[in-house]
Write a protein that holds these residues in place. Structure first.
Motif, PDB file in Angstrom:
ATOM      1  N   PRO A   6      -1.954  14.271  16.415  1.00  0.00           N
ATOM      2  CA  PRO A   6      -3.161  13.460  16.575  1.00  0.00           C
ATOM      3  C   PRO A   6      -4.433  14.150  16.096  1.00  0.00           C
ATOM      4  CG  PRO A   6      -2.392  14.276  18.701  1.00  0.00           C
ATOM      5  CD  PRO A   6      -1.321  14.586  17.705  1.00  0.00           C
ATOM      6  N   LEU A   7      -4.384  15.473  15.862  1.00  0.00           N
ATOM      7  CA  LEU A   7      -5.564  16.172  15.343  1.00  0.00           C
ATOM      8  C   LEU A   7      -5.709  16.011  13.835  1.00  0.00           C
ATOM      9  CD1 LEU A   7      -5.310  19.530  17.324  1.00  0.00           C
ATOM     10  CD2 LEU A   7      -6.754  17.548  17.829  1.00  0.00           C
ATOM     11  N   GLY A   8      -4.694  15.424  13.201  1.00  0.00           N
ATOM     12  CA  GLY A   8      -4.720  15.299  11.753  1.00  0.00           C
ATOM     13  C   GLY A   8      -5.882  14.477  11.249  1.00  0.00           C
ATOM     14  N   ARG A   9      -6.203  13.411  11.959  1.00  0.00           N
ATOM     15  CA  ARG A   9      -7.302  12.561  11.512  1.00  0.00           C
ATOM     16  C   ARG A   9      -8.625  13.323  11.543  1.00  0.00           C
ATOM     17  NH1 ARG A   9      -9.674   6.862  14.051  1.00  0.00           N
ATOM     18  NH2 ARG A   9     -11.114   6.458  12.323  1.00  0.00           N
ATOM     19  N   ALA A  10      -8.847  14.084  12.617  1.00  0.00           N
ATOM     20  CA  ALA A  10     -10.098  14.839  12.726  1.00  0.00           C
ATOM     21  C   ALA A  10     -10.198  15.891  11.622  1.00  0.00           C
ATOM     22  CB  ALA A  10     -10.189  15.498  14.100  1.00  0.00           C
ATOM     23  N   GLN A  36      -0.039  16.322   4.274  1.00  0.00           N
ATOM     24  CA  GLN A  36       0.722  17.110   5.241  1.00  0.00           C
ATOM     25  C   GLN A  36       0.052  17.096   6.607  1.00  0.00           C
ATOM     26  OE1 GLN A  36      -0.327  18.189   2.282  1.00  0.00           O
ATOM     27  NE2 GLN A  36       1.258  19.342   1.180  1.00  0.00           N
ATOM     28  N   THR A  37      -1.262  16.992   6.613  1.00  0.00           N
ATOM     29  CA  THR A  37      -2.024  17.018   7.858  1.00  0.00           C
ATOM     30  C   THR A  37      -1.918  15.707   8.618  1.00  0.00           C
ATOM     31  OG1 THR A  37      -3.599  18.545   6.839  1.00  0.00           O
ATOM     32  CG2 THR A  37      -4.315  17.395   8.825  1.00  0.00           C
ATOM     33  N   THR A  38      -2.077  14.603   7.915  1.00  0.00           N
ATOM     34  CA  THR A  38      -2.162  13.293   8.565  1.00  0.00           C
ATOM     35  C   THR A  38      -0.856  12.519   8.563  1.00  0.00           C
ATOM     36  OG1 THR A  38      -2.788  12.205   6.498  1.00  0.00           O
ATOM     37  CG2 THR A  38      -4.570  13.078   7.858  1.00  0.00           C
ATOM     38  N   GLY A  39       0.151  13.003   7.823  1.00  0.00           N
ATOM     39  CA  GLY A  39       1.343  12.198   7.611  1.00  0.00           C
ATOM     40  C   GLY A  39       1.050  11.065   6.640  1.00  0.00           C
ATOM     41  N   GLN A  40       2.082  10.313   6.323  1.00  0.00           N
ATOM     42  CA  GLN A  40       1.926   9.311   5.273  1.00  0.00           C
ATOM     43  C   GLN A  40       2.971   8.209   5.422  1.00  0.00           C
ATOM     44  OE1 GLN A  40       0.685  10.726   1.277  1.00  0.00           O
ATOM     45  NE2 GLN A  40       2.707  10.015   0.630  1.00  0.00           N
ATOM     46  N   ALA A  41       2.603   6.993   5.000  1.00  0.00           N
ATOM     47  CA  ALA A  41       3.528   5.859   5.071  1.00  0.00           C
ATOM     48  C   ALA A  41       3.278   4.915   3.907  1.00  0.00           C
ATOM     49  CB  ALA A  41       3.364   5.102   6.392  1.00  0.00           C
ATOM     50  N   ASN A  42       4.287   4.131   3.578  1.00  0.00           N
ATOM     51  CA  ASN A  42       4.151   2.968   2.708  1.00  0.00           C
ATOM     52  C   ASN A  42       4.025   1.743   3.600  1.00  0.00           C
ATOM     53  OD1 ASN A  42       4.582   4.674   0.540  1.00  0.00           O
ATOM     54  ND2 ASN A  42       6.747   4.150   0.349  1.00  0.00           N
ATOM     55  N   VAL A  43       3.172   0.805   3.220  1.00  0.00           N
ATOM     56  CA  VAL A  43       2.849  -0.333   4.081  1.00  0.00           C
ATOM     57  C   VAL A  43       2.948  -1.629   3.298  1.00  0.00           C
ATOM     58  CG1 VAL A  43       1.007  -1.452   5.415  1.00  0.00           C
ATOM     59  CG2 VAL A  43       1.309   1.037   5.558  1.00  0.00           C
ATOM     60  N   MET A  64       6.257  10.840   5.564  1.00  0.00           N
ATOM     61  CA  MET A  64       5.929  12.239   5.828  1.00  0.00           C
ATOM     62  C   MET A  64       5.347  12.359   7.225  1.00  0.00           C
ATOM     63  SD  MET A  64       3.411  14.785   3.643  1.00  0.00           S
ATOM     64  CE  MET A  64       4.539  14.860   2.243  1.00  0.00           C
ATOM     65  N   PRO A  65       5.854  13.289   8.047  1.00  0.00           N
ATOM     66  CA  PRO A  65       5.275  13.466   9.382  1.00  0.00           C
ATOM     67  C   PRO A  65       3.911  14.129   9.312  1.00  0.00           C
ATOM     68  CG  PRO A  65       6.928  15.145   8.961  1.00  0.00           C
ATOM     69  CD  PRO A  65       6.960  14.215   7.781  1.00  0.00           C
ATOM     70  N   ALA A  66       3.173  14.033  10.409  1.00  0.00           N
ATOM     71  CA  ALA A  66       1.833  14.623  10.484  1.00  0.00           C
ATOM     72  C   ALA A  66       1.919  16.033  11.050  1.00  0.00           C
ATOM     73  CB  ALA A  66       0.925  13.759  11.352  1.00  0.00           C
ATOM     74  N   LEU A  87       0.844  -1.196   0.000  1.00  0.00           N
ATOM     75  CA  LEU A  87       0.000   0.000   0.000  1.00  0.00           C
ATOM     76  C   LEU A  87       0.877   1.243   0.000  1.00  0.00           C
ATOM     77  CD1 LEU A  87      -2.572  -0.987   2.789  1.00  0.00           C
ATOM     78  CD2 LEU A  87      -2.851  -1.267   0.316  1.00  0.00           C
ATOM     79  N   GLN A  88       0.438   2.251  -0.717  1.00  0.00           N
ATOM     80  CA  GLN A  88       1.095   3.556  -0.690  1.00  0.00           C
ATOM     81  C   GLN A  88       0.073   4.612  -0.265  1.00  0.00           C
ATOM     82  OE1 GLN A  88       1.020   2.056  -4.190  1.00  0.00           O
ATOM     83  NE2 GLN A  88       2.362   0.543  -3.198  1.00  0.00           N
ATOM     84  N   GLU A  89       0.589   5.713   0.294  1.00  0.00           N
ATOM     85  CA  GLU A  89      -0.233   6.849   0.746  1.00  0.00           C
ATOM     86  C   GLU A  89      -1.224   6.440   1.833  1.00  0.00           C
ATOM     87  OE1 GLU A  89      -1.828   9.533  -2.130  1.00  0.00           O
ATOM     88  OE2 GLU A  89      -0.034   9.473  -3.394  1.00  0.00           O
ATOM     89  N   VAL A  90      -0.705   5.817   2.874  1.00  0.00           N
ATOM     90  CA  VAL A  90      -1.511   5.441   4.037  1.00  0.00           C
ATOM     91  C   VAL A  90      -1.306   6.491   5.129  1.00  0.00           C
ATOM     92  CG1 VAL A  90      -1.923   3.691   5.808  1.00  0.00           C
ATOM     93  CG2 VAL A  90      -1.256   2.995   3.486  1.00  0.00           C
ATOM     94  N   PRO A  91      -2.356   7.111   5.668  1.00  0.00           N
ATOM     95  CA  PRO A  91      -2.183   8.093   6.736  1.00  0.00           C
ATOM     96  C   PRO A  91      -1.658   7.435   8.008  1.00  0.00           C
ATOM     97  CG  PRO A  91      -4.511   7.607   6.405  1.00  0.00           C
ATOM     98  CD  PRO A  91      -3.770   6.937   5.294  1.00  0.00           C
ATOM     99  N   LEU A  92      -0.865   8.194   8.755  1.00  0.00           N
ATOM    100  CA  LEU A  92      -0.184   7.611   9.920  1.00  0.00           C
ATOM    101  C   LEU A  92      -1.154   7.134  10.990  1.00  0.00           C
ATOM    102  CD1 LEU A  92       2.898   9.988  10.394  1.00  0.00           C
ATOM    103  CD2 LEU A  92       2.657   7.935   8.970  1.00  0.00           C
ATOM    104  N   TRP A  93      -2.296   7.806  11.132  1.00  0.00           N
ATOM    105  CA  TRP A  93      -3.222   7.410  12.200  1.00  0.00           C
ATOM    106  C   TRP A  93      -3.734   5.985  12.010  1.00  0.00           C
ATOM    107  CZ3 TRP A  93      -7.914   5.720  10.696  1.00  0.00           C
ATOM    108  CH2 TRP A  93      -8.434   6.176   9.478  1.00  0.00           C
TER     109      TRP A  93
END
Length: 232
Positions: free
Chosen positions: A71-75, A87-94, A65-67, A40-46
């Motif tokens: 923790p408010l990024g998801r909301a 930029q708000t939620t951060g991002q990861a490859n999974v 990418m950091p959030a 998976l690509q472009e997965v939010p950190l939350w």
């Protein structure tokens, strides 16, 4: 036994065309159903700590990418996923790996090492990575890599170097280069999303899912379609 391998840029759970709703859990459950390995690509950190439960698989990841909002990024993204993005939620490859496969290690390489901290923190440019896991399947060792590049062939070359020590290799991800061929690997698809194998036989070459498999009402899940291959 054959391995069902899938790769999907999940677009942070957003739809295409974009809407005010996200469907990340549904997307993870959809793409993991019946799969042995999912990139998976472009997965939010939350979402990272929820992936094991959603998929029934073992999740490993590399943050890119950091959030900005912590923790408010998801909301914020739930309120307006079009305005509040990576930029708000951060991002990861999974990488999701089936429970029947034994994980024996993992490795990671930064694909754009020239990217400085100022670029990441002030300009919010994304660190590009290739993250790989070593698995054992029926006594054979296989390395599975997951990458997401800027479309720079030098970044792809660095990803290939990460898995250069193994013959049995599966390289998945969003290359951002159409139909990019790699010496010694299987034939690429026409698009930018790929599943390429080396030292392994394909029982089913990579195919792109039909739109109907990811349709929700008048929209599609993600701006990318999942791709799927079966390794003999």
């Amino acid at each position: 036994m054959p391995l069902v391998v899938r790769s999907w840029n999940v677009f942070h759970g957003r739809t295409w065309p974009e809407s005010r709703r996200t469907h990340l859990e549904d997307m993870v459950r959809l793409v993991s159903d019946g799969a042995d390995v999912v990139a998976l690509q472009e997965v939010p950190l939350w979402a990272l700590r929820r992936l094991d439960d959603w998929s029934g698989m073992t999740a490993r990841w590399a943050c890119t990418m950091p959030a900005l909002y912590g923790p408010l990024g998801r909301a914020a993204a739930a309120f307006d996923p079009i305005r509040f993005r990576s930029q708000t939620t951060g991002q990861a490859n999974v990488l999701l790996v089936g429970k029947e496969l034994r994980l024996t290690g993992q490795r990671m390489r930064i694909l754009n090492p020239e990217l400085g901290s100022r670029d990441r923190l002030l300009r919010w440019r994304q660190r590009r990575t290739c993250h790989a896991v070593d698995i054992e399947d029926g006594g054979r060792g296989i390395v599975i890599g997951n990458l997401h590049t800027d479309g720079d062939p030098a970044q792809v070359a660095r990803a290939v170097a990460l898995v250069a020590d193994t013959q049995a290799c599966i390289l998945c991800g969003d290359f951002n280069i159409p139909a990019y061929a790699l010496a010694g690997f299987s034939v690429p698809l026409e698009g930018i999303d790929q599943i390429l194998v080396r030292g392994l036989e394909l029982a089913q070459p990579p195919v792109r899912w039909d739109d109907e498999r990811r349709r929700v009402g008048r929209r599609l899940l993600s701006d990318h379609a999942p791709i799927e291959a079966v390794v003999a």
